[in-house]
Design an enzyme around this catalytic site. Sequence first.
Site, PDB file in Angstrom:
ATOM      1  CE  LYS A  78      -3.936  16.364  -7.572  1.00  0.00           C
ATOM      2  NZ  LYS A  78      -5.150  16.460  -7.618  1.00  0.00           N
ATOM      3  CB  SER A 153      -4.757  13.910 -11.423  1.00  0.00           C
ATOM      4  OG  SER A 153      -5.484  15.134 -10.291  1.00  0.00           O
ATOM      5  CB  SER A 177      -8.617  14.152  -9.428  1.00  0.00           C
ATOM      6  OG  SER A 177      -8.390  14.247 -10.806  1.00  0.00           O
TER       7      SER A 177
HETATM    8  N1  GLN Z   1      -9.709  13.131 -15.422  1.00  0.00           N
HETATM    9  C1  GLN Z   1      -9.860  14.487 -15.618  1.00  0.00           C
HETATM   10  C2  GLN Z   1      -8.688  15.009 -16.362  1.00  0.00           C
HETATM   11  O1  GLN Z   1      -7.821  14.762 -16.750  1.00  0.00           O
HETATM   12  C3  GLN Z   1     -10.135  14.692 -14.284  1.00  0.00           C
HETATM   13  C4  GLN Z   1      -9.434  15.365 -12.883  1.00  0.00           C
HETATM   14  C5  GLN Z   1      -9.558  16.042 -11.960  1.00  0.00           C
HETATM   15  O2  GLN Z   1     -10.107  16.327 -11.089  1.00  0.00           O
HETATM   16  N2  GLN Z   1      -8.175  17.037 -11.254  1.00  0.00           N
HETATM   17  O3  GLN Z   1      -9.553  16.416 -16.736  1.00  0.00           O
END
Ligand code: GLN
Length: 484
Positions: A78, A153, A177
């Site tokens: 990532k 994400s 995520s």
């Molecule tokens: N969807 C969640 C957020 O937007 C989790 C994102 C993540 O785990 N980085 O905060």
Amino acid sequence: MTISDLTIHALHSALKNKQISSVEATTAMLERINSVEPQVCSFITVTSEQALADARAADKRIASGDCQPLTGIPLAIKDIFLTEGIRTTCGSRILESFIPPYSASSWEKLKAQGTVLLGKLNQDEFAMGSSNESSAYGITRNPWDISCIPGGSSGGSAAAVAAREAVATLGTDTGGSIRQPASHCGCVGLKPTYGRVSRYGVIAYASSLDQVGPLTRDVADCALMLEAIAGHDPKDSTSVDTSVPKYSAGLASGVKGLKIGLPKEYFIDGLDPDVQHAMTAAIETYRRLGAEFVDISLPHTDYAVATYYLIATAEASSNLARYDGVRFGHRAEAAGLLDMYTKSRSEGFGTEVKRRIMLGTYALSSGYYDAYYVKAQKVRTLIMNDFMSAFSHVDVMLTPVAPTPAFKIGEKINDPLQMYLSDIFTIPVNLAGTCAMSLPAGFSAHGLPIGLQLIGKPFAEETILRAGYAFEQATEWHTRKASI
Ligand code: GLN
């Protein structure tokens, strides 16, 4: 089987037995990336030259008799992981030309085994999102249906595995995520216990929740990746100094007598019928394998999303203060210093990131701090206690990963609350700081993957991997391939 379809363990045997070289495997992956990227958009940066150089070095190492489990394996990570000398954007315009001076510890550990870096993967901007639609570098598409989101994400990390553009990938998980995109793309994704893997060199979103973990084709690969990245790092004071089990060695011990909890708050009416169906079938499979089920309750589940969005945004607003146009990334032309700060941040950050900074700043501001931030911290403790008391009765918990399969691109982008609710089953695990894994458990009527979540006790990754492996051996979901 084509090279790009191979798992880590299959490719490892082929490399070790000299049936294939790392250069051949890497070339095959780069060709695959070339052919599917126009549709999938999993990558922000493809590091072809670096990959081939890494592969040549790996082949030399293998020729000298040193072939570790990940030597010569083409991976991608990532774009939140710092990579020395390689652009790292975190999905944001503000870091469009940022070249880090050092690398993340987790990536250093993979490199030390002689892995190959194919490139840096697409993600929601600063890891804020559940659909990959907040990336400044194009929307990643779900390889099972390119009109759908891959999840987020770490959407690029999941889509790259599903589209067979990388053998395995690294992602990060602050509220789901890793697990939610793994579920939507039909791969295995594991969020380790907070402190299990170093966060050094990982661009911070919400420091008390962020954790690094692998996304892979199967559970055995997941164990190998976790084994490689886990462990204490003196450079991260939150990484815990406990020994790392040999996760890959204990996989086949089965689930006979394993006590699996079913939290009643996770089997709600609004659950998509296909997801419900996959969960019922999974429970049946585990029963057949000799596991025992126990009904449990995590009574503060209803407060998890609100608690998370106070804590995560508060921490984010503080972590993102460093992007001021002076030390990092984009700098706008402006007359004075204050103007320069404002303009750089206005131009560099996207809408969702700005929304989070405002929410977090508000929750931390004087007069609201006690009512929001402090209260959220207290509720977090209650949520943690829920998990700890439930874990005195069960070894693992089984739940859905997400309430629905992948949704359409654009479907939730204008409704942040709906988007936030898609992490309802993953967020509590981050608040509790424990570990959980998503693994393929079925398909919707429309052919989209559905994931199953196994939640473990703190530092009991070994147990969820073993339970996941048993499920995988008894089902064929993980062997299906996206048609792309
Ligand atoms: N969807 C969640 C957020 O937007 C989790 C994102 C993540 O785990 N980085 O905060």
